[in-house]
Design a protein around this motif. Structure first.
Motif, PDB file in Angstrom:
ATOM      1  N   LEU A 152      -1.398  12.252  -8.847  1.00  0.00           N
ATOM      2  CA  LEU A 152      -2.018  13.478  -8.346  1.00  0.00           C
ATOM      3  C   LEU A 152      -1.223  14.711  -8.770  1.00  0.00           C
ATOM      4  CD1 LEU A 152      -2.950  12.178  -4.810  1.00  0.00           C
ATOM      5  CD2 LEU A 152      -4.587  12.847  -6.580  1.00  0.00           C
ATOM      6  N   ALA A 153       0.093  14.599  -8.722  1.00  0.00           N
ATOM      7  CA  ALA A 153       0.922  15.724  -9.159  1.00  0.00           C
ATOM      8  C   ALA A 153       0.702  16.011 -10.647  1.00  0.00           C
ATOM      9  CB  ALA A 153       2.397  15.421  -8.887  1.00  0.00           C
ATOM     10  N   ALA A 154       0.617  14.946 -11.443  1.00  0.00           N
ATOM     11  CA  ALA A 154       0.406  15.128 -12.880  1.00  0.00           C
ATOM     12  C   ALA A 154      -0.956  15.720 -13.187  1.00  0.00           C
ATOM     13  CB  ALA A 154       0.580  13.783 -13.593  1.00  0.00           C
ATOM     14  N   LEU A 178       0.811  -1.215   0.000  1.00  0.00           N
ATOM     15  CA  LEU A 178       0.000   0.000   0.000  1.00  0.00           C
ATOM     16  C   LEU A 178       0.850   1.273   0.000  1.00  0.00           C
ATOM     17  CD1 LEU A 178      -2.788   1.269  -0.023  1.00  0.00           C
ATOM     18  CD2 LEU A 178      -2.819   1.075   2.486  1.00  0.00           C
ATOM     19  N   PRO A 179       1.940   1.363   0.795  1.00  0.00           N
ATOM     20  CA  PRO A 179       2.761   2.570   0.698  1.00  0.00           C
ATOM     21  C   PRO A 179       3.336   2.785  -0.709  1.00  0.00           C
ATOM     22  CG  PRO A 179       3.246   1.429   2.743  1.00  0.00           C
ATOM     23  CD  PRO A 179       2.381   0.515   1.937  1.00  0.00           C
ATOM     24  N   GLY A 180       3.653   1.686  -1.417  1.00  0.00           N
ATOM     25  CA  GLY A 180       4.117   1.827  -2.792  1.00  0.00           C
ATOM     26  C   GLY A 180       3.032   2.347  -3.708  1.00  0.00           C
ATOM     27  N   HIS A 181       1.809   1.893  -3.488  1.00  0.00           N
ATOM     28  CA  HIS A 181       0.689   2.444  -4.259  1.00  0.00           C
ATOM     29  C   HIS A 181       0.483   3.926  -3.943  1.00  0.00           C
ATOM     30  CE1 HIS A 181      -1.115  -0.779  -6.653  1.00  0.00           C
ATOM     31  NE2 HIS A 181      -0.714  -1.620  -5.692  1.00  0.00           N
ATOM     32  N   ALA A 182       0.793   4.321  -2.714  1.00  0.00           N
ATOM     33  CA  ALA A 182       0.713   5.743  -2.373  1.00  0.00           C
ATOM     34  C   ALA A 182       1.758   6.548  -3.140  1.00  0.00           C
ATOM     35  CB  ALA A 182       0.883   5.936  -0.872  1.00  0.00           C
ATOM     36  N   VAL A 183       2.933   5.960  -3.360  1.00  0.00           N
ATOM     37  CA  VAL A 183       3.947   6.627  -4.193  1.00  0.00           C
ATOM     38  C   VAL A 183       3.394   6.840  -5.603  1.00  0.00           C
ATOM     39  CG1 VAL A 183       6.228   6.368  -5.258  1.00  0.00           C
ATOM     40  CG2 VAL A 183       5.902   5.744  -2.856  1.00  0.00           C
ATOM     41  N   LEU A 184       2.767   5.800  -6.152  1.00  0.00           N
ATOM     42  CA  LEU A 184       2.149   5.934  -7.474  1.00  0.00           C
ATOM     43  C   LEU A 184       1.055   6.992  -7.465  1.00  0.00           C
ATOM     44  CD1 LEU A 184       1.766   2.170  -8.476  1.00  0.00           C
ATOM     45  CD2 LEU A 184       3.406   3.805  -9.422  1.00  0.00           C
TER      46      LEU A 184
END
Length: 211
Positions: free
Chosen positions: A202-204, A191-197
Motif C-alpha cells: 500500500l505504501a508503494a 494474517l498479521p504477517g500478511h498485513a505487514v506485506l
C-alpha cells in the motif's frame, strides 16, 4: 495513488501470493493480495480496479517461466506484481536442494520474464522482494535472501518498476517483536504477517489511509 480506474492489477508468485486462492479462499486468497484489494477499495472508493491473483504454492522462477504466457501475459495486465524467490532460496536448505535456483539463473530468468511481459502488454511492474522472517543476518538462508533481494531491487531500477521492500518491512517489526508473532516457519506469514506485506504494498502504491 498510482492506480487508475479501469486498470487490471495481476499478482503472480508463490504460496505467499496464492494463500488459498485456488481452493479455500477463491479468487483472491486469504493473504496480502486480498488485504491490498480491500484496503485500496476502502481508502480510494472512487477507483474501479480489477484484481487478479495468479499465485501458485511452491513456485520458483522456473515454474513461473512455464506458465508465464497463460498466467501473466494472456491476462493483459496494466500492472503486474511479481513476488518470487523464497522457494528458489529455501529449497537449498530443505530436502530438495536440486530444485534451488542459483542467483545467476534467478536474475536471468526473472529479467527475461519481466521483459517479455512489458514488451507484450505494455504493463507497469511492481516487484516485491523475497523475504525471510529472521533477524540474524548471518544466518545462511537470511544472507542468501538479502542477496536475492538486491537482485530484485536492481531489476526494479532497470525496469522503472515500483519496488516493494518486503524484507525491510519485516525487519522493522522484528526489531520490536518476536519472529513467531509473524510466522511459524520464517516463511509463511500468519494474517498479521500478511498485513505487514500489505502495508508495504500500500505504501508503494501510494494508497494512503483516510485522515
Amino acid at each position: 495513488m498510482i492506480l487508475r480506474t479501469g486498470q487490471r492489477v495481476v499478482f503472480i508468485g508463490d504460496s505467499i501470493t496464492d494463500c488459498g486462492r485456488r481452493d479455500t479462499a477463491t479468487p483472491y486468497g486469504a493473504g496480502y493480495v486480498s488485504l491490498v484489494r480491500a484496503l485500496v477499495g476502502a481508502r480510494h472508493p472512487e477507483l474501479d480496479v480489477e484484481w487478479i491473483n495468479r499465485g501458485v504454492s511452491g513456485d520458483t522462477v522456473r515454474d513461473l517461466a512455464a506458465r508465464w504466457d497463460d498466467d501473466a501475459i494472456a491476462v493483459r495486465p496494466d500492472w503486474l506484481s511479481v513476488m518470487i524467490g523464497i522457494n528458489d532460496i529455501w529449497r537449498r536448505y530443505g530436502d530438495r536442494p536440486d530444485d534451488a535456483v542459483p542467483i545467476d539463473e534467478y536474475e536471468r530468468t526473472l529479467r527475461d520474464l519481466l521483459r517479455r511481459a512489458v514488451d507484450a502488454t505494455g504493463c507497469r511492474l511492481i516487484l516485491g522482494d523475497p523475504f525471510l522472517i529472521e533477524t540474524d543476518r548471518s544466518d545462511p538462508q537470511r544472507a542468501d535472501t538479502d542477496r536475492y533481494c538486491a537482485v530484485v531491487a536492481a531489476l526494479a531500477a532497470e525496469f522503472d518498476a515500483v519496488h516493494v521492500p518486503t524484507q525491510a518491512a519485516f525487519d522493522r517489526v522484528l526489531a520490536v517483536s518476536p519472529a513467531k508473532r509473524w510466522a511459524d516457519d520464517r516463511v509463511h506469514p500468519h494474517l498479521p504477517g500478511h498485513a505487514v506485506l500489505a502495508d508495504a504494498f500500500l505504501a508503494a502504491l501510494g494508497a494512503t489511509a483516510t485522515p
